[in-house]
Motif scaffolding. Sequence first.
Motif, mmCIF file in Angstrom:
data_model
loop_
_atom_site.group_PDB
_atom_site.id
_atom_site.type_symbol
_atom_site.label_atom_id
_atom_site.label_comp_id
_atom_site.label_asym_id
_atom_site.label_seq_id
_atom_site.Cartn_x
_atom_site.Cartn_y
_atom_site.Cartn_z
ATOM 1 N N LEU A 1 9.987 -13.668 62.187
ATOM 2 C CA LEU A 1 10.654 -14.472 61.169
ATOM 3 C C LEU A 1 11.870 -15.202 61.723
ATOM 4 O O LEU A 1 12.019 -16.416 61.538
ATOM 5 C CB LEU A 1 11.071 -13.580 59.999
ATOM 6 N N VAL A 2 12.748 -14.483 62.426
ATOM 7 C CA VAL A 2 13.978 -15.137 62.888
ATOM 8 C C VAL A 2 13.688 -16.130 64.018
ATOM 9 O O VAL A 2 14.280 -17.213 64.065
ATOM 10 C CB VAL A 2 15.029 -14.092 63.319
ATOM 11 N N ALA A 3 12.770 -15.782 64.926
ATOM 12 C CA ALA A 3 12.465 -16.698 66.028
ATOM 13 C C ALA A 3 11.800 -17.966 65.509
ATOM 14 O O ALA A 3 12.144 -19.083 65.916
ATOM 15 C CB ALA A 3 11.576 -16.005 67.061
ATOM 16 N N HIS A 4 10.844 -17.827 64.591
ATOM 17 C CA HIS A 4 10.163 -19.001 64.060
ATOM 18 C C HIS A 4 11.079 -19.838 63.180
ATOM 19 O O HIS A 4 10.968 -21.072 63.151
ATOM 20 C CB HIS A 4 8.924 -18.577 63.275
ATOM 21 N N SER A 5 11.987 -19.185 62.446
ATOM 22 C CA SER A 5 12.931 -19.938 61.622
ATOM 23 C C SER A 5 13.823 -20.812 62.501
ATOM 24 O O SER A 5 14.090 -21.978 62.183
ATOM 25 C CB SER A 5 13.794 -18.990 60.785
ATOM 26 N N GLY A 6 14.295 -20.256 63.607
ATOM 27 C CA GLY A 6 15.102 -21.042 64.533
ATOM 28 C C GLY A 6 14.334 -22.215 65.099
ATOM 29 O O GLY A 6 14.877 -23.327 65.246
ATOM 30 N N THR A 7 13.058 -21.987 65.423
ATOM 31 C CA THR A 7 12.227 -23.076 65.952
ATOM 32 C C THR A 7 12.073 -24.194 64.930
ATOM 33 O O THR A 7 12.095 -25.383 65.280
ATOM 34 C CB THR A 7 10.846 -22.532 66.346
ATOM 35 N N ARG A 8 11.922 -23.830 63.648
ATOM 36 C CA ARG A 8 11.785 -24.849 62.598
ATOM 37 C C ARG A 8 13.077 -25.659 62.447
ATOM 38 O O ARG A 8 13.041 -26.845 62.130
ATOM 39 C CB ARG A 8 11.450 -24.205 61.259
ATOM 40 N N ILE A 9 14.227 -25.006 62.653
ATOM 41 C CA ILE A 9 15.490 -25.736 62.588
ATOM 42 C C ILE A 9 15.556 -26.781 63.704
ATOM 43 O O ILE A 9 15.898 -27.943 63.480
ATOM 44 C CB ILE A 9 16.679 -24.759 62.684
ATOM 45 N N SER A 10 15.205 -26.368 64.918
ATOM 46 C CA SER A 10 15.247 -27.317 66.036
ATOM 47 C C SER A 10 14.204 -28.411 65.878
ATOM 48 O O SER A 10 14.389 -29.532 66.381
ATOM 49 C CB SER A 10 15.036 -26.581 67.361
ATOM 50 N N ALA A 11 13.094 -28.121 65.166
ATOM 51 C CA ALA A 11 12.064 -29.135 64.958
ATOM 52 C C ALA A 11 12.561 -30.279 64.088
ATOM 53 O O ALA A 11 11.985 -31.378 64.111
ATOM 54 C CB ALA A 11 10.824 -28.498 64.325
ATOM 55 N N ILE A 12 13.617 -30.043 63.305
ATOM 56 C CA ILE A 12 14.256 -31.126 62.554
ATOM 57 C C ILE A 12 15.406 -31.713 63.358
ATOM 58 O O ILE A 12 15.566 -32.932 63.458
ATOM 59 C CB ILE A 12 14.758 -30.614 61.191
#
Length: 437
Positions: free
Chosen positions: A18-29
Amino acid sequence: MTGRTRLRPLAGVLAATLVAHSGTRISAIAIPWFVLVTTGSATQTGLVAFCEMGPYVAVKVFTGPLVDRIGPRRISWIADVVSAAAALLIPLLHARGMLSFGALLVLVAVIGTVRSPGDLAKDVMIAEAADRSRVPLERATGLQGVVERLSGTVGPAAGGALVGLVGPMVGLGVNAACFALGSLIIAVALPRAMGRPQGRVAEKVAGEGGAGGGYWHSFRQGFAFLRREPMLLTLSLMLGITNLLDAAYSAVLIPVWVRESGHGPAVIGLMLASFSITATLGSFVAAAVAHRLRRRPVFFLGWLVMGAPRFLILMTDAPMWAVAVVIGIGGLGGGFINPIIGAVTYERIPPDMVGRVRGIGEALAWAGIPLGSLIGGAAVAGVGLAPVLITAGVLYFLTTNLAGLRPEWREMDRHRGKGGSTESLPTTPVDATRPAS
């Protein structure tokens, strides 16, 4: 053993994911928006996404045997630590005026390279974590789908807000913190005996002579294993096309549509979050009832409502609330897809081949992602946004519906018993891997 202790392995893997993928989604924006507003180039925006996802896919092809050999727990921890360091360097270099476009490309390539084995390792541990926690596999994959969709809600919402309020570099700092937290969860929450080569698997790998012949023998085994199953091979190839279109949609088409429509970056987060909120709900429902449903009709109905409508609604003059509703309905259908893919593939892979088979299969499914952002950026620059949206929507519809006519898809329900239970499966190679939709 208390219920809390018993569920610790599964909870730990899901929390780290959850935390790793959430961070990735932030950088994707944050990263595409940073490039788009500083360069004004859709082509360069797509190139940055390509430089992350190209290495991600290429490395995933060859990572599986190493995950089987070194152990997914250790691989996951190392990957998250290195990803955190690389992500933190981007805002640090920018603050000192040292972040050239070339340096940005190199750093996102490093993140993609190490994130690939990290994501694979977390996926591989799901089956073992479910067994240790005594949770049915379909329920565990349903919860995994919930976590993936939830990260797709929290990440874009947080990313859009951060980028809109304080700028993309702060978002990348939060991304680094998420990777660091993920590595801490893996180190502290998971039992030390979890995620290691065990028994005959460890002995076999150790006896194959290190990284030379042993590695390539292991790789060839995984490739041959995947080739034997037409349904799962077709599934991986179909997902390769849909992921290509999804990558173009999220990395290029949405940011360009938002800019041309006069909206700010927060709307990007709203659009992605509206999809993920309803997809999370769909995954919750799938975790509860999917084992009682026929997989095939649910699977293709999910694709029908999730695919083309998201592209075609952007062609209209519909108000923002209507766009969000269409995207949200698509997310609800999409929430059922990954849990079904996960259950079908996990149950068909022998434990000693999970890493190598899933690595190759996921690489096939993800192969379109780096190309999607690159092709999407070039296409928009060449012919404009509207023709690209129409073409992508039609291709999505044809891929997901015509592919479903192939006879291999009957395999999806072959091992289902009465009441939706799973019958015993053969122990000889039948194949699979769970690519992401």
